[in-house]
Scaffold this motif. Sequence first.
Motif, PDB file in Angstrom:
ATOM      1  N   PRO A  46       0.830  -1.216   0.000  1.00 36.70           N
ATOM      2  CA  PRO A  46       0.000   0.000   0.000  1.00 36.70           C
ATOM      3  C   PRO A  46       0.858   1.256   0.000  1.00 36.70           C
ATOM      4  CG  PRO A  46      -0.031  -1.078   2.142  1.00 36.70           C
ATOM      5  CD  PRO A  46       0.647  -2.017   1.203  1.00 36.70           C
ATOM      6  N   ALA A  96       0.300   5.263   0.414  1.00 33.73           N
ATOM      7  CA  ALA A  96      -0.733   6.223   0.811  1.00 33.73           C
ATOM      8  C   ALA A  96      -0.233   7.657   0.666  1.00 33.73           C
ATOM      9  CB  ALA A  96      -1.157   5.960   2.260  1.00 33.73           C
ATOM     10  N   TYR A 136      -1.944  11.781   1.227  1.00 29.86           N
ATOM     11  CA  TYR A 136      -3.064  12.442   1.896  1.00 29.86           C
ATOM     12  C   TYR A 136      -3.176  13.885   1.429  1.00 29.86           C
ATOM     13  CZ  TYR A 136      -3.172   8.459   5.079  1.00 29.86           C
ATOM     14  OH  TYR A 136      -3.279   7.193   5.604  1.00 29.86           O
ATOM     15  N   GLU A 156      -5.259   6.720  -7.794  1.00 27.84           N
ATOM     16  CA  GLU A 156      -5.725   5.383  -7.408  1.00 27.84           C
ATOM     17  C   GLU A 156      -5.459   4.367  -8.513  1.00 27.84           C
ATOM     18  OE1 GLU A 156      -9.319   6.557  -4.285  1.00 27.84           O
ATOM     19  OE2 GLU A 156      -9.770   6.286  -6.425  1.00 27.84           O
ATOM     20  N   TYR A 200      -2.195   4.040  -5.692  1.00 26.00           N
ATOM     21  CA  TYR A 200      -2.073   4.848  -4.481  1.00 26.00           C
ATOM     22  C   TYR A 200      -3.359   4.719  -3.669  1.00 26.00           C
ATOM     23  CZ  TYR A 200       2.101   7.419  -6.006  1.00 26.00           C
ATOM     24  OH  TYR A 200       3.369   7.762  -6.376  1.00 26.00           O
ATOM     25  N   THR A 201      -3.219   4.776  -2.371  1.00 24.61           N
ATOM     26  CA  THR A 201      -4.371   4.948  -1.495  1.00 24.61           C
ATOM     27  C   THR A 201      -4.445   6.427  -1.152  1.00 24.61           C
ATOM     28  OG1 THR A 201      -4.096   2.741  -0.555  1.00 24.61           O
ATOM     29  CG2 THR A 201      -5.407   4.304   0.700  1.00 24.61           C
ATOM     30  N   ASP A 261       1.835   5.809   7.449  1.00 24.65           N
ATOM     31  CA  ASP A 261       1.996   5.288   6.095  1.00 24.65           C
ATOM     32  C   ASP A 261       2.004   6.391   5.033  1.00 24.65           C
ATOM     33  OD1 ASP A 261      -0.617   6.092   6.235  1.00 24.65           O
ATOM     34  OD2 ASP A 261      -1.461   4.267   5.366  1.00 24.65           O
TER      35      ASP A 261
END
Length: 531
Positions: free
Chosen positions: A227, A229, A231, A257, A261-262, A277
């Motif tokens: 994962p 991530a 933000y 995404e 990517y998260t 993360d």
Amino acid sequence: MAGKKKNPSAQYAFIGLIVALVGCISTGLIGSANALLAMKMFTLENTDALNLALQISIAVLVIGLAAYAIMAPDNVRRFFTGRQARYGSNSLILTLAFLGVLFVANYIVFNNPKSWDFTQDQSNTLAPETMDILDVLPAKVTATAFYSQNLNPAAAEELLMKFKSNSNGKFDYRFINPDLDPASARAAGVTGDGKILLQMGDTKEIASFATEVELVRTMYRLISPEPRAVYFLQGHGEAGLEPGGELSYSIAKSTLESKNYTVGTLNLISTNSIPEDALAVIIAGPLKPVSRQEVNLLKKYVDAGGSLVVMQDPRFFTEFGDAPDPLADYLETDWGISLNEDIVIDLVNSQNPFQAISSQYNSHPITQNLTDNYIVILPQARSVSITAQIENVFPTPLISTTEQSWGETQLLPEEVPSFDPETDTPGPLNLAVAAENTETEGRVVVFGNSLYATDDIFDAYGNGNMFINSVDWAAEQKDLLEITTRPSTPRVFIPPTQGRFLILVIIAVLVIPGMVVFSGVYSWFARRKRG
């Protein structure tokens, strides 16, 4: 003596030869086209018609020869039993054998490509890490390179061919022109030019550009998915990540995404911490200043190796008023990057000078594959400057305007802006700067604009490409995989000395031609002596 009975149809036998000749020519041409098609030198959507034409040509050839044999059997008999046929058959067999060997050798080489690197520094050989990852591929990987006609694919094709040649059949590639096939590019989540989609089964990863390091890191992520991530900071009037609303980063989110990517949101005011993360925090268009407490959290995060992507609009278009801007202060103090208090006026765009256009690029992973046809448009931007050299910090201006621009510092209502040499900043102006701290490994990318990545113009020219490249670079995991680099061997042409040059001239102009002339004269005398 009774005369031999004459065959009346023999006089028409030449018609059969003409038909056979036409069939032979058409068979050769169509067969050549089929061979080129098999070698993928060109493509044809419907090959059935070509195969049918080849069959018809062969049939015409056979019918023509058969008609000739029926109408002139004596000629055929003499052809196969005469002296000419005997000598001709020997030549024919040798010719066919030579062509057969040539065909088989080319077929084997074409289907089993192999190359040898004879350069001194092995510059055409893949790194050991690349060979290792190709050896352990669990399934076949297909690379789709999206290259428009504006970008030369030669280097990428050469690199992909090296991967294919060393993969034991586990790697293949193809090229797609995103201008001619935008649906495939959109389905792959590819923005911009020069991107390479790697696919293994249902798993996909996108390489931002065609280098061995980038392809190997992307392949590593492909076979070892983890994962990742990032933000978006919220709580200061930033645009949302969902579709709809006046402004949105939903396309930017969905594109990230698609690169596995998260994407989440982060409200430091309520959480007071940054997730462990987080590979990068994106600060996109705050309407109100980020507080001192939040900036302290961001500074601690970056000092620990984190990354920021800051996209901050001119103060005039925000609700900052005269309030202090702790984030701008942090960028200037710790990174030597200043968000200038101006608005870029760019006369390159005569229809809307408030839209700054990236007319110049500096070499950086973020600006890879940006061309004149993939400019970045930043509406209502402020300029960004490098104002100080901070220890261990290495900033790089990414994109800038031309001299036909300036930083307007006094924008008044209902007044056409004009350059004032006493208060305004003359162009060219930096529109974005990236910097890396080699000690902490923290990274920042600073844009003087946030609108360029919103849904309205994300797909315009190179806007989306610039944003995705920035996040990729900021979120890059440096310890993911390192490639062994080979020192390049400098090659310098050393001109010969005068003495050596004179010797070369004598050999080339006198010795070699003289030997030829001497051989000819000697042969003439020798023949004349023998009579």
